[in-house]
Design a protein around this motif. Structure first.
Motif, PDB file in Angstrom:
ATOM      1  N   ASP A  71       0.829  -1.309   0.326  1.00  0.00           N
ATOM      2  CA  ASP A  71       0.069   0.252  -0.043  1.00  0.00           C
ATOM      3  C   ASP A  71       0.944   0.822   0.024  1.00  0.00           C
ATOM      4  OD1 ASP A  71      -2.437  -1.533  -0.099  1.00  0.00           O
ATOM      5  OD2 ASP A  71      -2.092  -1.786   2.228  1.00  0.00           O
ATOM      6  N   ASP A  72       0.670   1.713  -0.983  1.00  0.00           N
ATOM      7  CA  ASP A  72       1.248   3.475  -1.368  1.00  0.00           C
ATOM      8  C   ASP A  72       0.796   4.425  -1.574  1.00  0.00           C
ATOM      9  OD1 ASP A  72       3.567   5.967  -1.479  1.00  0.00           O
ATOM     10  OD2 ASP A  72       4.298   4.338  -1.581  1.00  0.00           O
ATOM     11  N   THR A  73       0.119   5.457  -1.102  1.00  0.00           N
ATOM     12  CA  THR A  73      -0.239   6.842  -1.232  1.00  0.00           C
ATOM     13  C   THR A  73      -0.489   7.434  -2.621  1.00  0.00           C
ATOM     14  OG1 THR A  73      -0.096   8.245   0.676  1.00  0.00           O
ATOM     15  CG2 THR A  73      -2.549   7.042   0.437  1.00  0.00           C
ATOM     16  N   GLY A  80      -6.960   1.948  -8.101  1.00  0.00           N
ATOM     17  CA  GLY A  80      -8.259   2.946  -7.495  1.00  0.00           C
ATOM     18  C   GLY A  80      -7.148   1.732  -5.857  1.00  0.00           C
ATOM     19  N   SER A  81      -7.125   0.471  -5.853  1.00  0.00           N
ATOM     20  CA  SER A  81      -6.817   0.369  -4.776  1.00  0.00           C
ATOM     21  C   SER A  81      -6.004  -1.126  -5.027  1.00  0.00           C
ATOM     22  CB  SER A  81      -7.829  -0.045  -3.772  1.00  0.00           C
ATOM     23  OG  SER A  81      -8.759  -1.367  -4.930  1.00  0.00           O
ATOM     24  N   THR A  82      -5.073  -2.085  -3.213  1.00  0.00           N
ATOM     25  CA  THR A  82      -4.054  -2.578  -3.693  1.00  0.00           C
ATOM     26  C   THR A  82      -5.355  -4.334  -3.925  1.00  0.00           C
ATOM     27  OG1 THR A  82      -2.351  -1.536  -2.738  1.00  0.00           O
ATOM     28  CG2 THR A  82      -2.742  -3.863  -2.874  1.00  0.00           C
TER      29      THR A  82
END
Length: 332
Positions: A71-73, A80-82
């Motif tokens: 996860d890394d913004t 849009g997501s892992t």
């Protein structure tokens, strides 16, 4: 982009070969990786690189699928997501759709032959094609379909479908997950479960770590590995997984001019291994003079190994073992 990587195990063996024979040069075994841009939804319909991507995959022996497991913004995921399972399903579905197109064309052609009676084997071929298509319709991969008859099974493999290719999952994690090989990473756990279900290989890698390592000297690499508690680079893991998945191994030939590693399939017999060097070697094969690399290294020289009776003569039925050092004798 295409790149060749040296098989790490045999590169290490070759690095120590001067202690045995002072060859003028050493040539390690290599495996070629083709870096292809990521696949997106709709690729089978031409989205992204579309057919170009799929054509590149058809030419490969195996597929290496890099799966995001961090996860890394600051690094935006296209979805849009892992979610490793979703990402793997996306790739599989695009490959399935591409295979469906191949099967539909083949079925249409085979159906005509079966009706006309021109091809006596067309009816049986059609049954095989339809069984594979039914599996793909259910969202299954072609490699999950098995036939009791060896001819039908061979035909399935000769279709060269994308979903019939062996797969290696590269679980891309953050640096801190490398030390325990992703054991505490829930995303890696998901990838390992999927890999087990599909009979695929999986290894943990950090793209960020690999980039940093590539810019370091050998001495700096050792220190960096030690600080993070990492034993092998991602490239070494990838090569090991590739060899294992494809059923490969290497043997060595050595002499004053060159010491070289050769890649062969596990189970290859001596004459066919000799043929990797030159077809004349296989055609005129007489016998193979064999010793295990580690035994030769321990002895320090061929002369010492011979005195201890460790160098043996093998015939045409000998199955070459990983790490064998071989001198082929032939006559043409």
């Amino acid at each position: 982009m295409s790149a060749r990587a040296h098989c790490s195990t045999h590169s290490q063996r070759l690095a120590r070969s001067p202690r045995i024979i002072r060859s003028k040069k050493t040539t390690p075994a290599t495996i070629e990786f083709v870096d292809i841009a990521g696949l997106v939804k709709g690729a089978s319909k031409g989205e992204g690189l579309g057919n170009q991507f799929l054509a590149n995959i058809r030419e490969c022996d195996a597929i290496v699928h890099v799966v995001r497991c961090f996860d890394d913004t600051n690094i935006i995921h296209v979805e849009g997501s892992t979610d490793p399972e979703r990402d793997i399903d996306t790739i599989n579905m695009e490959l399935i759709l591409a295979d469906m197109e191949v099967l539909d064309r083949r079925i249409a052609k085979t159906t005509k032959s079966a009706k006309s009676g021109a091809d006596k084997g067309a009816k049986r071929e059609l049954e095989v094609l339809q069984k594979i298509k039914a599996a793909l319709n259910d969202g299954k991969l072609a490699k999950t379909v098995r036939f009791e008859d060896e001819e039908d099974e061979a035909f399935r493999k000769n279709l060269w479908l994308l979903t019939d290719k062996p797969v290696i999952f590269a679980a891309n994690v953050a640096d801190e997950d490398l030390a325990d090989d992703g054991a505490s990473n829930k995303y890696v756990e998901t990838v390992r479960r999927i890999a087990a279900d599909q009979g695929s290989e999986v290894f943990v890698i950090s793209a960020e770590f690999e980039q940093e390592v590539s810019e370091l000297s050998d001495e700096e690499k050792e220190e960096f590995f030690e600080d993070l508690g990492v034993k092998k680079s991602g490239l070494e893991k990838l090569i090991a997984a590739s060899y294992h998945l494809l059923g490969l191994q290497s043997f060595l030939t050595t002499g004053e001019d060159e010491t070289r590693a050769w890649t062969i399939k596990i189970g290859t017999k001596a004459p066919q291994a000799a043929g990797k060097i030159h077809t004349d070697f296989e055609r005129g094969f007489i016998k193979a003079e064999v010793i295990n690399y580690q035994q030769l290294l321990d002895c320090g020289s061929y002369a010492a190994a011979r005195e201890k009776g460790l160098v043996r003569m093998e015939g045409k039925d000998y199955v070459v073992q990983d790490g064998d050092v071989i001198l082929f004798r032939f006559n043409v």
